[in-house]
Design a protein around this motif. Structure first.
Motif, PDB file in Angstrom:
ATOM      1  N   VAL A   1       0.862  -1.174   0.000  1.00  0.00           N
ATOM      2  CA  VAL A   1       0.000   0.000   0.000  1.00  0.00           C
ATOM      3  C   VAL A   1       0.904   1.231   0.000  1.00  0.00           C
ATOM      4  O   VAL A   1       2.037   1.184   0.513  1.00  0.00           O
ATOM      5  CB  VAL A   1      -0.925   0.017   1.240  1.00  0.00           C
ATOM      6  N   VAL A   2       0.427   2.307  -0.592  1.00  0.00           N
ATOM      7  CA  VAL A   2       1.198   3.554  -0.570  1.00  0.00           C
ATOM      8  C   VAL A   2       1.230   4.086   0.853  1.00  0.00           C
ATOM      9  O   VAL A   2       0.184   4.242   1.494  1.00  0.00           O
ATOM     10  CB  VAL A   2       0.577   4.594  -1.513  1.00  0.00           C
ATOM     11  N   TYR A   3       2.423   4.335   1.350  1.00  0.00           N
ATOM     12  CA  TYR A   3       2.578   4.916   2.689  1.00  0.00           C
ATOM     13  C   TYR A   3       3.609   6.027   2.585  1.00  0.00           C
ATOM     14  O   TYR A   3       4.792   5.774   2.333  1.00  0.00           O
ATOM     15  CB  TYR A   3       3.022   3.860   3.707  1.00  0.00           C
TER      16      TYR A   3
ATOM     17  N   LEU B   1       0.687  15.482   3.935  1.00  0.00           N
ATOM     18  CA  LEU B   1       0.282  14.556   4.985  1.00  0.00           C
ATOM     19  C   LEU B   1       0.959  13.206   4.796  1.00  0.00           C
ATOM     20  O   LEU B   1       1.038  12.683   3.694  1.00  0.00           O
ATOM     21  CB  LEU B   1      -1.241  14.384   4.974  1.00  0.00           C
ATOM     22  N   GLY B   2       1.428  12.649   5.895  1.00  0.00           N
ATOM     23  CA  GLY B   2       2.058  11.343   5.833  1.00  0.00           C
ATOM     24  C   GLY B   2       1.050  10.233   6.009  1.00  0.00           C
ATOM     25  O   GLY B   2      -0.141  10.449   6.215  1.00  0.00           O
ATOM     26  N   GLY B   3       1.546   9.006   5.914  1.00  0.00           N
ATOM     27  CA  GLY B   3       0.692   7.852   6.118  1.00  0.00           C
ATOM     28  C   GLY B   3       0.011   7.386   4.857  1.00  0.00           C
ATOM     29  O   GLY B   3       0.351   7.771   3.740  1.00  0.00           O
ATOM     30  N   VAL B   4      -0.981   6.544   5.028  1.00  0.00           N
ATOM     31  CA  VAL B   4      -1.758   6.026   3.898  1.00  0.00           C
ATOM     32  C   VAL B   4      -2.719   7.106   3.422  1.00  0.00           C
ATOM     33  O   VAL B   4      -3.397   7.733   4.239  1.00  0.00           O
ATOM     34  CB  VAL B   4      -2.539   4.762   4.324  1.00  0.00           C
ATOM     35  N   PRO B   5      -2.802   7.378   2.125  1.00  0.00           N
ATOM     36  CA  PRO B   5      -3.738   8.391   1.621  1.00  0.00           C
ATOM     37  C   PRO B   5      -5.155   8.117   2.102  1.00  0.00           C
ATOM     38  O   PRO B   5      -5.586   6.964   2.228  1.00  0.00           O
ATOM     39  CB  PRO B   5      -3.624   8.249   0.100  1.00  0.00           C
ATOM     40  N   ALA B   6      -5.895   9.182   2.388  1.00  0.00           N
ATOM     41  CA  ALA B   6      -7.228   9.065   2.981  1.00  0.00           C
ATOM     42  C   ALA B   6      -8.188   8.275   2.096  1.00  0.00           C
ATOM     43  O   ALA B   6      -9.096   7.613   2.600  1.00  0.00           O
ATOM     44  CB  ALA B   6      -7.789  10.458   3.262  1.00  0.00           C
TER      45      ALA B   6
ATOM     46  N   GLU C   1      -8.742   2.465   1.026  1.00  0.00           N
ATOM     47  CA  GLU C   1      -9.435   1.633   2.012  1.00  0.00           C
ATOM     48  C   GLU C   1      -8.457   0.594   2.561  1.00  0.00           C
ATOM     49  O   GLU C   1      -7.838  -0.159   1.808  1.00  0.00           O
ATOM     50  CB  GLU C   1     -10.636   0.927   1.376  1.00  0.00           C
ATOM     51  N   ILE C   2      -8.342   0.573   3.870  1.00  0.00           N
ATOM     52  CA  ILE C   2      -7.397  -0.344   4.507  1.00  0.00           C
ATOM     53  C   ILE C   2      -8.112  -1.659   4.809  1.00  0.00           C
ATOM     54  O   ILE C   2      -8.984  -1.725   5.679  1.00  0.00           O
ATOM     55  CB  ILE C   2      -6.826   0.266   5.797  1.00  0.00           C
TER      56      ILE C   2
ATOM     57  N   THR D   1      -8.293  -5.796   5.900  1.00  0.00           N
ATOM     58  CA  THR D   1      -7.747  -6.556   7.024  1.00  0.00           C
ATOM     59  C   THR D   1      -6.320  -6.993   6.736  1.00  0.00           C
ATOM     60  O   THR D   1      -5.444  -6.925   7.602  1.00  0.00           O
ATOM     61  CB  THR D   1      -8.624  -7.786   7.311  1.00  0.00           C
ATOM     62  N   GLU D   2      -6.075  -7.396   5.497  1.00  0.00           N
ATOM     63  CA  GLU D   2      -4.744  -7.869   5.119  1.00  0.00           C
ATOM     64  C   GLU D   2      -3.726  -6.723   5.198  1.00  0.00           C
ATOM     65  O   GLU D   2      -2.605  -6.905   5.695  1.00  0.00           O
ATOM     66  CB  GLU D   2      -4.765  -8.450   3.704  1.00  0.00           C
ATOM     67  N   ILE D   3      -4.127  -5.550   4.709  1.00  0.00           N
ATOM     68  CA  ILE D   3      -3.218  -4.403   4.758  1.00  0.00           C
ATOM     69  C   ILE D   3      -2.952  -4.008   6.209  1.00  0.00           C
ATOM     70  O   ILE D   3      -1.817  -3.722   6.601  1.00  0.00           O
ATOM     71  CB  ILE D   3      -3.804  -3.211   3.975  1.00  0.00           C
ATOM     72  N   TYR D   4      -4.007  -4.007   7.013  1.00  0.00           N
ATOM     73  CA  TYR D   4      -3.844  -3.639   8.409  1.00  0.00           C
ATOM     74  C   TYR D   4      -2.874  -4.592   9.114  1.00  0.00           C
ATOM     75  O   TYR D   4      -1.992  -4.148   9.869  1.00  0.00           O
ATOM     76  CB  TYR D   4      -5.197  -3.653   9.121  1.00  0.00           C
TER      77      TYR D   4
END
Length: 305
Positions: free
Chosen positions: A93-95, A139-144, A147-148, A150-153
């Motif tokens: 995922v993009v982070y 902004l850092g992190g996963v783009p708003a 959708e995250i 279960t696997e990505i989380y």
């Protein structure tokens, strides 16, 4: 500085995931009781601690835990973890790992304190009511919009554990207790109570009908047209009325006039120095541990930043 409050820096949800793994009536202020055990070692007075490290509360903008341990709550911590997370999540995922800003909106990102002065009040009223989300690319992190799943989380949690294994844990417990003890003293010191009384007298002509006893309860519902605000939540769409702006300017002016922020700073600093003196050997050990911890952060930033 105008409004001053304790509080940790608030990060994004994704960052949090990756990081898993005397009184007003004239009586003398009570001693700070949160001091960590000295373990039978040397005990120094607050003035001896100040002399030992060359710390002058009146000349310093930061309290001792921040001034004497520059690595404490370093913004490099979150950035290094974000860099590790971004590398770990590559292909998942993009982070985005974004270099931190010292101040975001009205919050000092290192100390977690709100910044409030006359200029800010004139422009934005009480800015913490309307947090500035910033530009998306900043902004850092996963783009708003992502959708995250279960696997990505689960992968994010795993990456967080890997970051913990690489960086370890910041040796912050003692310093957090000392900082909290300083804030505890603020609630009991007669100098702070006197400054609040002077602030209330200064604010009297403004006509705030529900002017609070606690300065940190500003703005009150009457200032916001009857709205009851949640101090822990903000609404970027909350309209700024001319009444709020005028009260905020008066509030910031009165705080400056009575030296409220300066009094709070000195009281906190004195309490922190006392607590450091009762844990002086542990404090010196933590300073060394933080230097080593910071070196690990800087190594990651050089590698991946």
């Amino acid at each position: 500085m105008g409004q001053v409050r304790p509080g940790a820096v608030v990060g994004t949800l994704a960052v949090a995931v990756l990081a898993v793994g005397c009184t007003g009536d004239g009586e003398p202020a009570p001693p700070v009781e949160r001091a960590v055990s000295t373990g039978g070692g040397a005990v120094l007075s607050g003035s001896e601690v100040a002399q030992r490290y060359g710390y002058d509360p009146a000349a310093e903008d930061l309290t001792p835990v921040y001034a004497l341990v520059p690595e404490f709550h370093s913004l490099d911590d979150g950035y290094a973890r974000d860099l590790l997370g971004s590398a770990c999540l590559d292909g998942v995922v993009v982070y985005r790992a974004v270099a931190p800003r010292a101040q975001a909106g009205s919050v000092d990102q290192r100390t977690g304190q709100l910044v409030f002065d006359v200029e800010i009040a004139a422009e934005r009223g009480y800015p913490f009511l309307r947090p500035d989300a910033g530009e998306p690319e900043a902004l850092g992190g996963v783009p708003a919009e992502v959708e995250i799943s279960t696997e990505i989380y689960e992968q994010m949690v795993a990456c967080g554990r890997q970051a913990d294994q690489r960086l370890g844990t910041a040796p912050e417990r003692l310093l957090n207790e000392i900082e909290t003890g300083g804030w505890d003293r603020v609630g009991h010191d007669p100098r702070v109570a006197a400054a609040v009384d002077a602030w209330r007298a200064c604010m009297a002509p403004v006509g705030v009908v529900d002017l609070p006893q606690d300065i940190n309860e500003m703005p009150t519902p009457s200032v916001l047209g009857g709205l009851v605000r949640d101090p822990m939540a903000g609404d970027p769409d909350l309209p700024l009325s001319e009444r709020e702006r005028a009260v905020a300017v008066a509030d910031a002016t009165c705080r400056d006039d009575v030296g409220y922020a300066e009094v709070v700073h000195v009281v906190r600093a004195e309490a922190e120095l006392e607590m450091i003196g009762r844990s002086i050997e542990a404090f010196d050990a933590v300073r060394e541990e933080y230097r080593a911890y910071q070196a690990g952060l800087e190594q990651v930033i050089v590698e991946l930043g």
